[in-house]
Motif scaffolding. Structure first.
Motif, PDB file in Angstrom:
ATOM      1  N   SER A 108      -8.152 105.452  30.796  1.00 39.75           N
ATOM      2  CA  SER A 108      -9.132 106.350  30.851  1.00 39.75           C
ATOM      3  C   SER A 108      -8.804 107.519  31.687  1.00 39.75           C
ATOM      4  N   PHE A 109      -7.688 107.764  32.206  1.00 45.81           N
ATOM      5  CA  PHE A 109      -7.178 108.717  32.787  1.00 45.81           C
ATOM      6  C   PHE A 109      -5.982 109.664  32.242  1.00 45.81           C
ATOM      7  N   GLU A 110      -6.055 110.767  32.380  1.00 51.41           N
ATOM      8  CA  GLU A 110      -4.603 111.415  31.656  1.00 51.41           C
ATOM      9  C   GLU A 110      -3.549 111.159  32.716  1.00 51.41           C
ATOM     10  N   THR A 111      -2.366 110.799  32.175  1.00 45.59           N
ATOM     11  CA  THR A 111      -1.071 110.532  32.834  1.00 45.59           C
ATOM     12  C   THR A 111      -0.617 111.876  33.518  1.00 45.59           C
ATOM     13  N   GLN A 112      -0.226 111.503  34.567  1.00 44.50           N
ATOM     14  CA  GLN A 112       0.490 112.688  35.308  1.00 44.50           C
ATOM     15  C   GLN A 112       1.878 112.330  35.852  1.00 44.50           C
ATOM     16  N   THR A 113       2.580 113.441  35.615  1.00 44.80           N
ATOM     17  CA  THR A 113       4.103 113.181  36.217  1.00 44.80           C
ATOM     18  C   THR A 113       4.587 114.239  37.338  1.00 44.80           C
TER      19      THR A 113
END
Length: 191
Positions: A108-113
């Protein structure tokens, strides 16, 4: 009519009882460092920070994976306060020209890199440190739409008095728990 409502209520209770053993399968997992060996003449690397949402609130149970030049080194999970710490050793020559990647993943969260090089780290002797906060934005995934449809159906049952409001609410809650703790254990996007 009373018997029908009783049967529906009993079905809802049975669904809750059947789904109850699955509740134990969902929970927080500890530090799963992939490479926690001690390397003689190696360099210690500590990557830490806090993961927050778009409202500056900490996000717990976020999986954080650290890679060096494409090789996975550590997997950790944030605490309830959103903090994470990945502490591992690398070979002495590996820091020159190193390309670190820190990936934060949660349903439910956008993946961050984030990407780091040797120059981004503070160092003292053979130890390298960096602390970087990560902001995760929410996404409207399948879990959101399942919850919305369940809420609307329960509301329709209550508004048109097709079922008693308590029974309708119990059915909605039972459906959400059933989906979250059965199918959701297989596919976390449905929790």
């Amino acid at each position: 009519m009373q018997i029908r409502k009783f049967h529906i209520a009993m079905i809802a209770v049975m669904i809750c009882l059947v789904a109850a053993p699955v509740f134990g399968a969902h929970g927080v997992h500890g530090n799963n460092s992939l490479d926690n060996r001690v390397i003689e003449d190696g360099q210690q690397v500590v990557i830490s920070g806090t993961i927050i949402d778009s409202h500056n609130e900490p996000v717990g149970e976020v999986g954080v994976k650290v890679s060096l030049n494409g090789r996975d080194l550590a997997r950790v999970e944030t605490a309830h306060n959103g903090h994470y710490v990945a502490d591992f050793m690398i070979e002495k020559e590996a820091m020159a020209g190193a390309a670190f990647e820190v990936k934060a993943v949660k349903t439910s969260f956008e993946t961050q890199t984030l990407h780091f090089s040797e120059n981004d780290f503070a160092h003292k002797g053979d130890s390298y440190y960096i602390s970087e906060d990560i902001t995760l934005d929410r996404v409207l995934g399948p879990a959101f739409w399942i919850a919305t449809v369940t809420f609307i159906l329960a509301y329709i049952l209550i508004a048109f008095e097709l079922l008693h409001r308590t029974v309708a609410a119990m059915l909605g809650a039972a459906l959400m728990l059933l989906i979250s703790y059965t199918i959701g254990t297989i596919n976390p996007a449905l929790r």
